[in-house]
Write a protein that holds these residues in place. Sequence first.
Motif, PDB file in Angstrom:
ATOM      1  N   SER A 181       5.761   4.269 -10.149  1.00  0.00           N
ATOM      2  CA  SER A 181       6.196   2.958  -9.443  1.00  0.00           C
ATOM      3  C   SER A 181       6.230   2.204 -10.694  1.00  0.00           C
ATOM      4  CB  SER A 181       5.491   2.743  -8.509  1.00  0.00           C
ATOM      5  OG  SER A 181       4.091   2.377  -9.005  1.00  0.00           O
ATOM      6  N   ALA A 228       4.345  10.704  -8.862  1.00  0.00           N
ATOM      7  CA  ALA A 228       4.836  12.215  -8.440  1.00  0.00           C
ATOM      8  C   ALA A 228       5.141  13.069  -9.432  1.00  0.00           C
ATOM      9  CB  ALA A 228       5.870  11.962  -7.453  1.00  0.00           C
ATOM     10  N   ARG A 233       1.544   1.310   2.789  1.00  0.00           N
ATOM     11  CA  ARG A 233       1.365   2.522   1.961  1.00  0.00           C
ATOM     12  C   ARG A 233       2.403   2.204   0.874  1.00  0.00           C
ATOM     13  NH1 ARG A 233       0.847   7.876   4.541  1.00  0.00           N
ATOM     14  NH2 ARG A 233       3.014   7.216   5.481  1.00  0.00           N
ATOM     15  N   GLU A 234       1.909   2.503  -0.459  1.00  0.00           N
ATOM     16  CA  GLU A 234       2.786   2.386  -1.585  1.00  0.00           C
ATOM     17  C   GLU A 234       2.837   3.682  -2.368  1.00  0.00           C
ATOM     18  OE1 GLU A 234       2.715  -0.312  -5.616  1.00  0.00           O
ATOM     19  OE2 GLU A 234       1.319  -0.414  -4.438  1.00  0.00           O
ATOM     20  N   PHE A 235       3.961   4.138  -2.868  1.00  0.00           N
ATOM     21  CA  PHE A 235       4.080   5.006  -3.749  1.00  0.00           C
ATOM     22  C   PHE A 235       3.567   4.939  -5.117  1.00  0.00           C
ATOM     23  CE2 PHE A 235       5.851   8.807  -6.146  1.00  0.00           C
ATOM     24  CZ  PHE A 235       6.168   8.266  -7.180  1.00  0.00           C
ATOM     25  N   GLY A 272       2.267  14.279  -4.923  1.00  0.00           N
ATOM     26  CA  GLY A 272       2.271  12.756  -5.252  1.00  0.00           C
ATOM     27  C   GLY A 272       0.799  12.057  -5.029  1.00  0.00           C
ATOM     28  N   ALA A 318       6.949   8.657   1.352  1.00  0.00           N
ATOM     29  CA  ALA A 318       5.961   9.381   2.101  1.00  0.00           C
ATOM     30  C   ALA A 318       6.199  10.118   3.005  1.00  0.00           C
ATOM     31  CB  ALA A 318       4.998   8.178   2.285  1.00  0.00           C
ATOM     32  N   SER A 356       9.476  13.788  -4.845  1.00  0.00           N
ATOM     33  CA  SER A 356       9.699  12.721  -3.801  1.00  0.00           C
ATOM     34  C   SER A 356       8.816  11.509  -3.985  1.00  0.00           C
ATOM     35  CB  SER A 356       9.662  13.285  -2.315  1.00  0.00           C
ATOM     36  OG  SER A 356       9.913  12.418  -1.398  1.00  0.00           O
ATOM     37  N   VAL A 357       9.538  10.128  -3.665  1.00  0.00           N
ATOM     38  CA  VAL A 357       8.961   9.156  -3.631  1.00  0.00           C
ATOM     39  C   VAL A 357       8.746   8.625  -2.236  1.00  0.00           C
ATOM     40  CG1 VAL A 357       9.884   8.461  -6.004  1.00  0.00           C
ATOM     41  CG2 VAL A 357      10.728   7.633  -4.073  1.00  0.00           C
ATOM     42  N   TYR A 370       6.292  14.030   2.423  1.00  0.00           N
ATOM     43  CA  TYR A 370       5.160  14.935   2.105  1.00  0.00           C
ATOM     44  C   TYR A 370       4.486  15.283   3.265  1.00  0.00           C
ATOM     45  CZ  TYR A 370       5.552  13.110  -2.638  1.00  0.00           C
ATOM     46  OH  TYR A 370       5.903  12.973  -4.032  1.00  0.00           O
ATOM     47  N   TRP A 412      -1.541  15.906   3.520  1.00  0.00           N
ATOM     48  CA  TRP A 412      -2.169  14.600   2.921  1.00  0.00           C
ATOM     49  C   TRP A 412      -3.611  14.853   2.780  1.00  0.00           C
ATOM     50  CZ3 TRP A 412       0.118  10.032   1.478  1.00  0.00           C
ATOM     51  CH2 TRP A 412       1.705   9.717   1.529  1.00  0.00           C
ATOM     52  N   PHE A 426      -0.291   8.216  -3.589  1.00  0.00           N
ATOM     53  CA  PHE A 426       0.047   7.040  -2.974  1.00  0.00           C
ATOM     54  C   PHE A 426      -1.275   6.175  -2.659  1.00  0.00           C
ATOM     55  CE2 PHE A 426       4.331   7.929  -1.226  1.00  0.00           C
ATOM     56  CZ  PHE A 426       4.570   9.427  -1.541  1.00  0.00           C
TER      57      PHE A 426
END
Length: 122
Positions: A60, A49, A44-46, A34, A106, A103-104, A109, A112, A36
């Motif tokens: 998104s 993915a 933090r924003e998706f 993914g 965070a 998955s959307v 996950y 990172w 982000f």
Amino acid sequence: VQLQASGGGLVQAGGSLRLSCAYSGRTFSSYAMGWFRRAPGKEREFVAAIPKNGGLAYYSDSVKGRFTISRDNAKNTVYLQMNSLKLEDTAVYHCAASTLSLSVAASLYKYWGQGTQVTVSS
């Protein structure tokens, strides 16, 4: 597992950038990947993915139709092609790896990357 994001930079609105995220560690194809982002002063924003096998991706609403996520399991790399960039796309972009199918969230996950800065100017 290590993730190394690159490709960020300064671009004018309407322009394009391609982010890359190089993966090192156990089998890359075991992870959904993914992207982000976090803009200054925001949560933090998706962004996008892609499943383990590179199947149907998810985006998104804010980037759908402009960004494309892809992966090359032979190169252990995931990409984010960003077109028609807007001022509001300015953020630090992070790649992440999840053991789940897609998955959307965070929190789902496990690994990172350090992030790469994208700045869109007018």
